[in-house]
Scaffold this active site. Structure first.
Site, PDB file in Angstrom:
ATOM      1  CB  CYS A 277      11.805  13.212  -3.709  1.00 22.07           C
ATOM      2  SG  CYS A 277      11.496  14.866  -3.071  1.00 22.07           S
ATOM      3  CD  GLU A 374      13.495   8.222  -5.583  1.00 22.87           C
ATOM      4  OE1 GLU A 374      13.630   7.375  -4.683  1.00 22.87           O
ATOM      5  OE2 GLU A 374      13.224   9.408  -5.349  1.00 22.87           O
TER       6      GLU A 374
HETATM    7  P1  NAP Z   1      14.607   6.058   3.808  1.00 23.15           P
HETATM    8  O1  NAP Z   1      15.619   4.999   3.818  1.00 23.15           O
HETATM    9  O2  NAP Z   1      13.195   5.698   3.564  1.00 23.15           O
HETATM   10  O3  NAP Z   1      14.789   6.839   5.177  1.00 23.15           O
HETATM   11  C1  NAP Z   1      14.024   7.962   5.509  1.00 23.15           C
HETATM   12  C2  NAP Z   1      13.851   8.026   7.002  1.00 23.15           C
HETATM   13  O4  NAP Z   1      13.120   6.878   7.428  1.00 23.15           O
HETATM   14  C3  NAP Z   1      15.151   8.022   7.792  1.00 23.15           C
HETATM   15  O5  NAP Z   1      15.013   8.852   8.917  1.00 23.15           O
HETATM   16  C4  NAP Z   1      15.268   6.574   8.200  1.00 23.15           C
HETATM   17  O6  NAP Z   1      16.011   6.382   9.373  1.00 23.15           O
HETATM   18  C5  NAP Z   1      13.821   6.235   8.464  1.00 23.15           C
HETATM   19  N1  NAP Z   1      13.528   4.816   8.450  1.00 23.15           N
HETATM   20  C6  NAP Z   1      14.155   3.833   7.753  1.00 23.15           C
HETATM   21  N2  NAP Z   1      13.597   2.642   8.040  1.00 23.15           N
HETATM   22  C7  NAP Z   1      12.610   2.870   8.943  1.00 23.15           C
HETATM   23  C8  NAP Z   1      11.680   2.038   9.627  1.00 23.15           C
HETATM   24  N3  NAP Z   1      11.633   0.723   9.445  1.00 23.15           N
HETATM   25  N4  NAP Z   1      10.821   2.612  10.495  1.00 23.15           N
HETATM   26  C9  NAP Z   1      10.830   3.930  10.693  1.00 23.15           C
HETATM   27  N5  NAP Z   1      11.687   4.771  10.075  1.00 23.15           N
HETATM   28  C10 NAP Z   1      12.567   4.246   9.198  1.00 23.15           C
HETATM   29  O7  NAP Z   1      14.931   7.161   2.698  1.00 23.15           O
HETATM   30  P2  NAP Z   1      16.284   7.936   2.469  1.00 23.15           P
HETATM   31  O8  NAP Z   1      17.199   7.070   1.699  1.00 23.15           O
HETATM   32  O9  NAP Z   1      16.769   8.557   3.710  1.00 23.15           O
HETATM   33  O10 NAP Z   1      15.757   9.146   1.570  1.00 23.15           O
HETATM   34  C11 NAP Z   1      15.668   9.075   0.201  1.00 23.15           C
HETATM   35  C12 NAP Z   1      14.233   8.827  -0.202  1.00 23.15           C
HETATM   36  O11 NAP Z   1      13.403   9.866   0.275  1.00 23.15           O
HETATM   37  C13 NAP Z   1      14.063   8.854  -1.702  1.00 23.15           C
HETATM   38  O12 NAP Z   1      13.196   7.835  -2.102  1.00 23.15           O
HETATM   39  C14 NAP Z   1      13.444  10.211  -1.955  1.00 23.15           C
HETATM   40  O13 NAP Z   1      12.716  10.312  -3.138  1.00 23.15           O
HETATM   41  C15 NAP Z   1      12.579  10.374  -0.762  1.00 23.15           C
HETATM   42  N6  NAP Z   1      12.263  11.786  -0.533  1.00 23.15           N
HETATM   43  C16 NAP Z   1      10.989  12.200  -0.750  1.00 23.15           C
HETATM   44  C17 NAP Z   1      10.661  13.521  -0.579  1.00 23.15           C
HETATM   45  C18 NAP Z   1       9.259  14.002  -0.803  1.00 23.15           C
HETATM   46  O14 NAP Z   1       8.928  15.081  -0.317  1.00 23.15           O
HETATM   47  N7  NAP Z   1       8.407  13.272  -1.500  1.00 23.15           N
HETATM   48  C19 NAP Z   1      11.632  14.432  -0.163  1.00 23.15           C
HETATM   49  C20 NAP Z   1      12.926  13.980   0.041  1.00 23.15           C
HETATM   50  C21 NAP Z   1      13.218  12.631  -0.133  1.00 23.15           C
HETATM   51  P3  NAP Z   1      17.548   5.903   9.319  1.00 23.15           P
HETATM   52  O15 NAP Z   1      18.298   7.023   8.699  1.00 23.15           O
HETATM   53  O16 NAP Z   1      17.887   5.706  10.747  1.00 23.15           O
HETATM   54  O17 NAP Z   1      17.593   4.662   8.502  1.00 23.15           O
END
Ligand code: NAP
Length: 470
Positions: A277, A374
């Site tokens: 991120c 992103e």
């Molecule tokens: P994501 O798709 O939003 O998933 C993150 C988590 O949320 C996963 O555990 C996912 O579970 C869960 N999730 C998905 N849909 C959900 C729902 N409807 N209800 C509850 N939980 C749900 O993000 P990602 O692709 O894994 O991660 C990348 C993103 O994270 C990027 O945008 C990045 O910038 C951000 N990030 C931010 C930080 C920060 O500190 N600001 C740090 C790291 C990453 P599943 O895996 O089961 O789908």
């Protein structure tokens, strides 16, 4: 892991965990149902009062032991992470150090929770404030840092006296499951930390979020999912922390030490294969030095070796899955179609695994998709600017506000630019900003709340004010 014991999903379903360097299945984990999710919350709720009453020193000592145990088993954790997430072992070792440090930091914070005592301005009463744990917390973490995104939440929650249900990303559950066992071995009482792995994510999470016994939701992940979770949490008026997406600008002024800027760029762009991120997403380089900077960066990026993260000599692992790789390829094609120049890279690697070449692109238009979205991959788009004001304006022209980077040797400029940037974090002359002793977090669509630093534990504490008439 629910209430201190490992169990299968109540309907026996499992999730396959894949090695992104080959697409091969590594193993299967339980695919929790709605009932399993509820059972995890039941366990957290049952453990809450006893845990809150545990001495702060005892809570801190568990974290300290866990810090030492992770450090002693660093190779094992690094291997697990590389297998399920793809990054090189060297990068995974870096995450183990970073992730474990949150436990050491919060082991020290557990014994420093305090309130205050003062006299009311009119002298009539005494004002006492005390801090109490918020209570059972739901933690949802992403796949890109399978250990550190967990320890950053679990550390302060344990220190503060909160119990929790943790849901790691479906693609990388193994590191979190190993961590749960390690914490149990270090003396964490049953039910304080419960882990639910599920692919029926929304279906299982929503009833927990809407359950009135839950007191807090902390989420790290995409802005889109974060928005929907905030909506769900509104019903119970939950305490909420959101660590969401970023679109970090990386600004290089004409007075910068250019070699240092290139070194910083390599870290800010290539750490975690660009899947961070905080990853530098857009490079703005002063027009006098843009060609030299792009040339140097392209030479460094072009020399990187791609391959399976466990192999010696490999610098860059695969992206997490085919969708991620194709998404990066689409962004590059869009910029190319608008007339941008590919200086190095620019292609997905054919064959097994989800590899994309480290890429440098110049002459990228302001409205190119990769400047506004992103990238989450090893692609560095470079544009030029003329004035300081223009650089700040370009940097702020996004809905995001997580990390930003500035390279300059002029002190006055450092201050002016830092004051002008609308970001939660600003790295000056450095390409890595995350530090367990500092408050990590964003503004605008990058979310709210802070993890790490003195601020991190506050997210898990409530303030009670007691007025005492003497
Ligand atoms: P994501 O798709 O939003 O998933 C993150 C988590 O949320 C996963 O555990 C996912 O579970 C869960 N999730 C998905 N849909 C959900 C729902 N409807 N209800 C509850 N939980 C749900 O993000 P990602 O692709 O894994 O991660 C990348 C993103 O994270 C990027 O945008 C990045 O910038 C951000 N990030 C931010 C930080 C920060 O500190 N600001 C740090 C790291 C990453 P599943 O895996 O089961 O789908």
């Amino acid at each position: 892991m629910i209430g201190g014991s490992w169990r299968d999903s109540s309907d026996g379903a499992t999730i396959a965990v894949e090695d992104p360097s080959s697409g091969a299945t590594i193993t299967h984990v339980a695919d929790a149902t709605v009932a399993d999710g509820r059972a995890a919350l039941d366990a957290a709720v049952a453990a809450q009062a006893g845990w809150a009453a545990t001495a702060p020193r005892d809570r801190g000592e568990i974290l300290r032991s866990a810090f030492e145990a992770i450090t002693a088993r660093a190779e094992e954790f690094a291997m697990l992470m590389t297998l399920e997430m793809g990054k090189t072992l060297a990068e995974s070792r870096g995450e183990v150090t970073y992730g474990a440090e949150f436990f050491r930091w919060f082991s020290e914070e557990a014994v420093r929770i305090s309130g205050r005592w003062s006299t009311a301005p009119n002298g009539a009463t005494r004002l006492l404030t005390m801090k109490k744990p918020v209570g059972p917390t739901l933690m949802i973490t992403p796949w890109n840092f399978p250990l550190a995104m967990g320890t950053r939440k679990i550390g302060p929650a344990i220190a503060a006296g909160c119990t929790m249900v943790v849901k790691p990303a479906s693609q990388t559950p193994l590191t979190m499951l190993a961590l749960a066992q390690l914490l149990a071995d270090c003396g964490l009482p049953d039910g304080v930390l419960n882990v639910v792995t599920t692919s029926r994510t929304g279906e299982v999470m929503e009833p927990i979020i809407r359950d009135p016994r839950l007191r807090k939701l902390t989420f790290t992940g995409s802005t889109a999912v974060g928005r929907s979770l905030v909506e769900q949490s509104a019903q119970q008026l939950l305490r909420v922390s959101m660590e969401l997406g970023g679109n970090a600008p990386f600004i290089v002024f004409e007075d910068a030490d250019l070699d240092r800027a290139v070194e910083g760029a390599m870290l800010a762009k290539m750490r975690n294969i660009g899947e961070a991120c905080t990853a530098a997403n857009r490079f703005y380089v002063h027009e006098d030095v843009v060609d030299e900077f792009a040339g140097k960066l392209a030479t460094r990026m072009g020399a990187l070796t791609l391959g399976k993260g466990t192999k010696k000599g490999v610098d860059v692992g695969p992206l997490i899955d085919g969708k991620a790789r194709d998404g990066v390829a689409e962004l590059v094609e869009h910029a190319r179609a608008q007339g941008a120049t590919i200086v190095t890279g620019g292609k997905a690697v054919p064959g097994r695994g989800y590899f994309y070449e480290p890429t440098v692109i110049t002459g990228v238009a302001k409205d190119a998709r990769m400047m506004t979205e992103e990238i989450f991959g090893p692609v560095a788009p470079i544009a030029s600017f003329r004035t300081e004001a223009e650089a700040i304006e370009l940097a702020n022209d996004t809905e995001y506000g997580l990390a930003s980077y500035v390279f300059t040797t002029d002190l006055g400029r450092m201050i002016r630019v830092a004051e002008g940037l609308q970001y939660g974090m600003i790295g000056i002359n450095q390409g890595i900003i995350s530090n367990p002793a500092a408050p990590f977090g964003g503004v605008k669509a990058s979310g709210f709340g802070r993890e790490g630093g003195f601020e991190g534990i506050e997210e898990y504490l409530e303030t009670t004010y007691v007025g005492i008439a003497p």
